[in-house]
Every structure is written in structure tokens, then in C-alpha cells.
Enzyme design. Structure first.
Site, PDB file in Angstrom:
ATOM      1  CE  LYS A 120      -2.284  -1.139   3.829  1.00 52.87           C
ATOM      2  NZ  LYS A 120      -1.535  -2.374   4.224  1.00 52.87           N
ATOM      3  CG  ASN A 143      -1.611   3.149   7.295  1.00 48.23           C
ATOM      4  OD1 ASN A 143      -1.981   3.304   8.546  1.00 48.23           O
ATOM      5  ND2 ASN A 143      -1.305   1.997   6.903  1.00 48.23           N
ATOM      6  CG  HIS A 193      -4.091  -6.463  10.575  1.00 51.89           C
ATOM      7  ND1 HIS A 193      -3.211  -6.112  11.435  1.00 51.89           N
ATOM      8  CD2 HIS A 193      -3.787  -6.058   9.346  1.00 51.89           C
ATOM      9  CE1 HIS A 193      -2.171  -5.449  10.586  1.00 51.89           C
ATOM     10  NE2 HIS A 193      -2.524  -5.164   9.348  1.00 51.89           N
TER      11      HIS A 193
END
Length: 436
Positions: A120, A143, A193
Site C-alpha cells: 500500500k 496511513n 490482522h
């Protein structure tokens, strides 16, 4: 800083006063909202004292609040604020949702959202770089970099409207309800996650919401290599969907900071995204040539005695390390990579890395997972159970030959020995600089 009339006269609680939380308080207060802020750290509360009221959302009366803005680090599947907000009928949101709510009051613009398990940050920075090189006003956030609310609103110029480029984790998407991206990008999905979700399907569903929020004019760019990505587009009703493998790239050799198969995917996503924004191919390819790696992401930090040292500290799981191991294949049958790995393991295996073991001349394990990974790797290659990062760098420097690569790509989180992956990468750079 973004200031918007959308928040005037409203009341928000802000839970968590790190960078995005502080930026949220500044934006809301400047926009005429009433803000009640809280952080468990006294020093953090002191930073907003006098700007916002102080009050713990777990204790104050939430009746009449328009939202509770929480940090993406708050685990909503375990934190009691989720239940308390539901009882009070108050939505839990993040700073990205505030940006989405402010959009109608901002100058004309477009938004690109990038998500996925790995890649990302590089893709976000690359898209931002191409847009910048094309002459459009642009900022990146989410982010990566500065909080989006702390950055000035983009004003159109002679080239066209500004473009906000947002890297979005699943946690940030969870806290967003109305972000309609002009272009939404999904790079890949691998299990990660899972402590925050109801299995892998729950993680996929979180990513899928980025596309569900798009309007009929939205464009989706996806890696269609996995079934999960097809599931994401099942109910999607935007304007156009582009699959990454349909983006033709014949040669990466002219892009020094974009080597390896994972960076090929990043480049394909950036090309497709920027074409969707109307940027011509010559401008895009020129920008790919001039792009410089982000720190800690396949970052070439220097050459010592003919050996290249590469900082890939951001690779915190085996899936993100595997492409780095593929970036330097064996030459004339001789493996060239001296691989430094270890830290806090997210898995008891390195399965994604196995296909690239033939590229590894020697492994050096460190940290909490070091002994486990050393035992795992010894049947396949020479291993030095180094324990400490600095020792691993020194030992690799003694063994590596000219033309080899010393690669820090840990396949683990950093929290056993370092504050974060950035601190781990900085320690690697310092160890390389200390070599005689």
C-alpha cells in the site's frame, strides 16, 4: 489544515490523541464544533487542554454527540467503547470519515484510495509522485505521511483539479462510512490482522467496503488473482473495473526503485490509476523512472565492498517478504541474498517464502522468533542464529561476496526489540554505516 462548515455547531468526542487525533481536534475546533477529547496519557491530554474539553468517552454522557472519533489502533471488536457508543446511538468514526464529510465544502478535487495487505505505501507514494510530476496539485495521507486533516485543501491549477491520495488500512476503512473514491485500488489480500476480524472472511469484508462506498462513476482497480478479490466486486456497481494483470509492462529495468515482482504489481496499479485520472503514458513512464523508494521498503541504503544493503523493514509478514526474496534471483546458479529475518512472528511458518529459498546464500535470524526460524531454515540453507540485528549485519558483511545482497526483510513485527518497523530499519542503516 482542512476547515469545514460541515462540522459547525456539532459535538464530537475524540478518543486517542496521537497524530491523527490531534489533527482531528484542530480541524473540528477550527470548524466550530464542540470537542471533548481524551487519551490515557496525561502528556497527550495536555496538548489539547484549552482547545477542547477533557472527558473520557467511557464516562461522560454521550447523548447528543454527532460522533466518536477513535484512532485506527482501537480494537473495536474488544474495546468497550463499541458497546457504549451503540447503546448511546452515536456512530464511531475516524479522521478519514471526517475528511469524507468535509469534501462537499472543499474546492473541486478527486480522491484515490489504496488498500491491500502488502504494497500500500509504495503504491500510494508512487501514485502521488506520478500525479505530482504531471503537474496536478496533490497530497497523500491516511496511513502514510501527515494526517489528511492537517494538510491544506487542494486548489485547482492550470492542469486540473487536485487529487488526494489516501493509503487506507482495513482499520481505517472500518471507521469510514461515506468515502466515495473516484478511483479505488485493491492490491492483494492475504491473511493478516485476524485478531481484529471474524476470520479471513471478515478481513476481506473490511477491504470490500472501500468499493461498496463508491458511486456509479467510480473506477475500481483490483488484483484479480485471488477469489477474495472477485468476491469484492460481486456487488460492485461502479463505472469500470480494471484488473492489474491487464496492465502491460514489458520491462522494469529503467525503474531502479521498482525492482521485483511485487513492485511490478505496484507499478501496474499506479499506471492504471493514473491513466484513469487522465494522465498520459509518457508522463507516467517518466515518473516511474524518477521514483525513489520509500524508507524501509526495499530501500537501497548503500554498497560496501561490492555488496548491496537493502532495508525492507516494512515487510512484517512472510507474504510481504517473499517478493523481496524473488527480486534477486540466483546468478549463474549462485544464490546472492543474505537474508536477515526475525522479530515477533505472525505465523509459525514461512510458507510464502519457500519458493525463493534457492535465491538465499545465507540466513541470519534475530529476535523473539529467531530460534524458531533458524530451526525451520537449517534443512534448506546455511543459518546464523544472530539474535541481534547489529550482529547479523556484521556477520553478513564478513561472508557476503561482491555482487551479493544483504537484505533485511524480517517477515515479523518489530516490537520485541524495536519501537516500530521504522526504528528497526533505522538500526539496520546505522549498522551498515558502521561497517569498516
Amino acid at each position: 489544515m482542512i476547515v469545514s462548515s460541515a462540522f459547525a455547531g456539532k459535538t464530537y468526542a475524540v478518543l486517542g490523541l496521537a497524530r491523527s487525533g490531534l489533527a482531528t481536534v484542530e480541524t473540528l475546533v477550527a470548524s466550530g464544533a464542540r470537542v471533548v477529547a481524551w487519551d490515557s496519557r496525561e502528556e497527550a491530554r495536555a496538548l489539547v487542554d484549552g482547545k477542547a474539553e477533557l472527558g473520557d468517552p467511557m464516562e461522560i454522557d454521550l447523548a447528543g454527540f454527532d460522533g466518536i472519533v477513535v484512532s485506527p489502533g482501537v480494537p473495536l471488536n474488544r474495546h468497550p467503547i463499541a458497546v457504549r457508543a451503540k447503546i448511546a446511538g452515536v456512530p464511531i468514526i475516524g479522521d478519514i470519515e471526517l475528511f469524507a464529510l468535509a469534501r462537499p465544502t472543499l474546492p473541486p478535487h478527486k480522491v484515490v484510495g489504496i488498500t491491500g495487505t502488502n504494497g500500500k505505501s509504495t503504491t500510494t507514494a508512487l501514485i502521488h509522485h506520478i500525479i505530482e510530476q504531471a503537474g496536478y496539485p496533490t497530497v497523500m495521507g491516511g496511513n502514510i505521511g501527515l494526517p489528511i486533516l492537517s494538510q491544506p485543501p487542494l486548489e485547482p491549477n492550470l492542469h486540473g483539479v487536485g487529487v488526494y491520495v489516501l493509503e487506507l488500512s482495513s482499520y481505517q476503512i472500518d471507521l469510514t462510512r461515506s468515502l466515495d473514491c473516484d478511483v479505488a485500488v485493491l492490491l492483494n489480500i492475504t491473511p493478516d490482522h485476524l485478531d481484529r476480524y471474524d476470520g479471513f472472511e471478515g478481513y476481506v469484508a473490511s477491504k470490500a467496503r472501500l468499493f461498496a462506498m463508491q458511486s456509479a462513476t467510480g473506477i475500481a482497480i483490483v488484483d484479480a488473482a485471488t477469489e477474495a478479490n472477485y468476491q469484492i466486486l460481486d456487488d460492485w456497481s461502479g463505472q469500470e473495473a480494471v484488473e492489474l494483470d491487464s496492465v502491460a509492462v514489458t520491462d522494469q529495468s529503467g525503474w531502479p526503485s521498482l525492482q521485483g515482482p511485487h513492485n511490478l504489481q505496484n507499478a501496474q496499479a499506479a499506471i492504471a490509476c493514473c491513466r484513469a485520472l487522465g494522465i498520459d503514458l509518457p508522463t507516467i513512464f517518466n515518473a516511474l523512472t524518477s521514483y525513489a523508494s520509500l524508507p524501509h521498503r526495499m530501500q537501497a541504503v548503500g554498497t560496501h565492498n561490492g555488496v548491496l544493503y537493502v532495508n525492507d523493514s516494512k515487510a512484517t509478514n512472510a507474504a510481504s517478504t517473499a517478493p523481496a526474496l524473488a527480486a534477486w534471483p540466483a546468478k549463474d546458479g549462485k544464490p546472492r541474498i543474505h537474508w536477515i529475518l526475525g522479530g515477533v512472528a505472525k505465523s509459525d511458518n514461512l510458507d510464502e517464502c519457500v519458493p525463493h529459498y534457492g535465491n538465499i546464500a545465507h540466513a541470519y535470524t534475530i529476535g523473539e522468533a529467531g530460534h524458531m526460524f533458524a530451526d525451520l531454515l537449517r534443512p534448506h540453507m546455511a543459518v546464523d542464529d544472530s539474535e541481534m540485528l547489529s550482529a547479523a549485519v556484521r556477520r553478513a558483511a564478513r561472508i557476503a561476496q561482491p555482487g551479493d545482497v544483504v537484505l533485511l526483510s524480517p517477515a515479523c513485527a518489530s516490537f520485541d526489540q524495536f519501537r516500530d518497523f521504522e526504528a528497526r530499519g533505522d538500526a539496520f542503516v546505522a549498522a551498515v554505516e558502521a561497517l569498516e
